[in-house]
Write a protein that holds these residues in place. Structure first.
Motif, PDB file in Angstrom:
ATOM      1  N   ILE A   1      -1.351   6.788   6.639  1.00 29.74           N
ATOM      2  CA  ILE A   1      -0.085   6.065   6.677  1.00 29.74           C
ATOM      3  C   ILE A   1      -0.190   4.822   7.561  1.00 29.74           C
ATOM      4  O   ILE A   1       0.333   3.755   7.226  1.00 29.74           O
ATOM      5  CB  ILE A   1       1.052   6.995   7.140  1.00 29.74           C
ATOM      6  N   GLN A   2      -0.876   4.932   8.692  1.00 35.28           N
ATOM      7  CA  GLN A   2      -1.013   3.789   9.595  1.00 35.28           C
ATOM      8  C   GLN A   2      -1.744   2.631   8.914  1.00 35.28           C
ATOM      9  O   GLN A   2      -1.350   1.474   9.044  1.00 35.28           O
ATOM     10  CB  GLN A   2      -1.746   4.200  10.882  1.00 35.28           C
ATOM     11  N   LYS A   3      -2.787   2.935   8.165  1.00 34.88           N
ATOM     12  CA  LYS A   3      -3.541   1.892   7.451  1.00 34.88           C
ATOM     13  C   LYS A   3      -2.639   1.188   6.430  1.00 34.88           C
ATOM     14  O   LYS A   3      -2.683  -0.029   6.286  1.00 34.88           O
ATOM     15  CB  LYS A   3      -4.757   2.515   6.759  1.00 34.88           C
ATOM     16  N   ALA A   4      -1.809   1.963   5.741  1.00 34.38           N
ATOM     17  CA  ALA A   4      -0.890   1.378   4.762  1.00 34.38           C
ATOM     18  C   ALA A   4       0.137   0.485   5.452  1.00 34.38           C
ATOM     19  O   ALA A   4       0.451  -0.606   4.961  1.00 34.38           O
ATOM     20  CB  ALA A   4      -0.207   2.480   3.967  1.00 34.38           C
ATOM     21  N   ARG A   5       0.645   0.926   6.582  1.00 37.18           N
ATOM     22  CA  ARG A   5       1.614   0.103   7.329  1.00 37.18           C
ATOM     23  C   ARG A   5       0.972  -1.197   7.802  1.00 37.18           C
ATOM     24  O   ARG A   5       1.594  -2.260   7.748  1.00 37.18           O
ATOM     25  CB  ARG A   5       2.151   0.879   8.524  1.00 37.18           C
TER      26      ARG A   5
ATOM     27  N   ALA B   1       0.847  -1.193   0.000  1.00 32.21           N
ATOM     28  CA  ALA B   1       0.000   0.000   0.000  1.00 32.21           C
ATOM     29  C   ALA B   1       0.880   1.239   0.000  1.00 32.21           C
ATOM     30  O   ALA B   1       2.028   1.195   0.447  1.00 32.21           O
ATOM     31  CB  ALA B   1      -0.915  -0.005   1.226  1.00 32.21           C
ATOM     32  N   TYR B   2       0.324   2.344  -0.515  1.00 34.55           N
ATOM     33  CA  TYR B   2       1.078   3.594  -0.514  1.00 34.55           C
ATOM     34  C   TYR B   2       0.164   4.769  -0.235  1.00 34.55           C
ATOM     35  O   TYR B   2      -1.052   4.641  -0.248  1.00 34.55           O
ATOM     36  CB  TYR B   2       1.860   3.772  -1.811  1.00 34.55           C
ATOM     37  N   ASN B   3       0.798   5.905   0.041  1.00 27.90           N
ATOM     38  CA  ASN B   3       0.075   7.116   0.435  1.00 27.90           C
ATOM     39  C   ASN B   3       0.508   8.301  -0.412  1.00 27.90           C
ATOM     40  O   ASN B   3       1.504   8.245  -1.119  1.00 27.90           O
ATOM     41  CB  ASN B   3       0.361   7.452   1.904  1.00 27.90           C
ATOM     42  N   SER B   4      -0.257   9.386  -0.295  1.00 28.25           N
ATOM     43  CA  SER B   4       0.095  10.652  -0.952  1.00 28.25           C
ATOM     44  C   SER B   4       1.034  11.443  -0.043  1.00 28.25           C
ATOM     45  O   SER B   4       0.639  12.392   0.611  1.00 28.25           O
ATOM     46  CB  SER B   4      -1.164  11.481  -1.230  1.00 28.25           C
ATOM     47  N   THR B   5       2.286  11.002   0.016  1.00 32.38           N
ATOM     48  CA  THR B   5       3.290  11.738   0.782  1.00 32.38           C
ATOM     49  C   THR B   5       4.526  11.917  -0.080  1.00 32.38           C
ATOM     50  O   THR B   5       4.830  11.072  -0.935  1.00 32.38           O
ATOM     51  CB  THR B   5       3.692  10.994   2.073  1.00 32.38           C
ATOM     52  N   LYS B   6       5.230  12.997   0.128  1.00 32.97           N
ATOM     53  CA  LYS B   6       6.448  13.258  -0.648  1.00 32.97           C
ATOM     54  C   LYS B   6       7.478  12.155  -0.451  1.00 32.97           C
ATOM     55  O   LYS B   6       8.218  11.821  -1.360  1.00 32.97           O
ATOM     56  CB  LYS B   6       7.031  14.613  -0.277  1.00 32.97           C
ATOM     57  N   ALA B   7       7.525  11.579   0.747  1.00 32.56           N
ATOM     58  CA  ALA B   7       8.501  10.532   1.039  1.00 32.56           C
ATOM     59  C   ALA B   7       8.253   9.256   0.227  1.00 32.56           C
ATOM     60  O   ALA B   7       9.171   8.472   0.018  1.00 32.56           O
ATOM     61  CB  ALA B   7       8.485  10.210   2.529  1.00 32.56           C
ATOM     62  N   GLN B   8       7.034   9.047  -0.234  1.00 36.89           N
ATOM     63  CA  GLN B   8       6.695   7.807  -0.936  1.00 36.89           C
ATOM     64  C   GLN B   8       6.566   7.980  -2.446  1.00 36.89           C
ATOM     65  O   GLN B   8       6.270   7.010  -3.152  1.00 36.89           O
ATOM     66  CB  GLN B   8       5.383   7.245  -0.389  1.00 36.89           C
TER      67      GLN B   8
END
Length: 135
Positions: free
Chosen positions: A115-119, A39-46
């Motif tokens: 982010i927690q859901k993706a983790r 899973a991934y998120n809308s974050t600059k780090a990803q």
């Protein structure tokens, strides 16, 4: 402000339900495949570049049923907006993004900014079906 947020969430739910209705499963040949999934998120780090824009230019918004695919899957006819049925998840996920070329036989479920859901999702092997438009 609270009512604006509630109203927006209701609108988003209705919009997504309407978008899901546009997929007529009878218009597709469904192909089964086992893939690695994360899973991934809308974050600059990803992401590279704007975290809210997919590789094909689609705007990614929390709540969307969207996935990214590994580039090797494109050779199978999977491309932008290809619908996926994912084991254990309701609805049709649409391809809106693609991953770095180092990934193989993999999909990434979009989880907005949670982010927690993706983790918690982690990495797993799932059965999927992807739809190829009938000719």
């Amino acid at each position: 402000m609270k009512y604006i947020v509630i109203g927006f969430c209701a609108f988003l739910s209705l919009y997504q339900a309407h978008a899901q209705q546009k997929i007529n499963p009878d218009n597709y040949v469904w192909v089964e495949r086992k893939v690695k999934a994360s899973a991934y998120n809308s974050t600059k780090a990803q992401t590279i570049g704007n975290p809210s824009i997919g590789a094909w230019g689609d705007k990614l918004e929390p709540g969307m049923l969207a996935i990214a695919i590994s580039r090797d899957l494109i050779k199978l006819g999977i491309t932008r907006h290809t619908p996926f049925k994912i084991e254990g998840y309701p609805g049709y996920y649409l391809v809106k993004d693609k991953m770095h070329a180092r990934h193989k036989n993999k999909i990434d479920l979009y989880m907005g900014d949670d982010i927690q859901k993706a983790r918690e999702f982690g990495v797993r092997t799932l059965n999927v079906e992807y739809g190829i438009l009938k000719k």
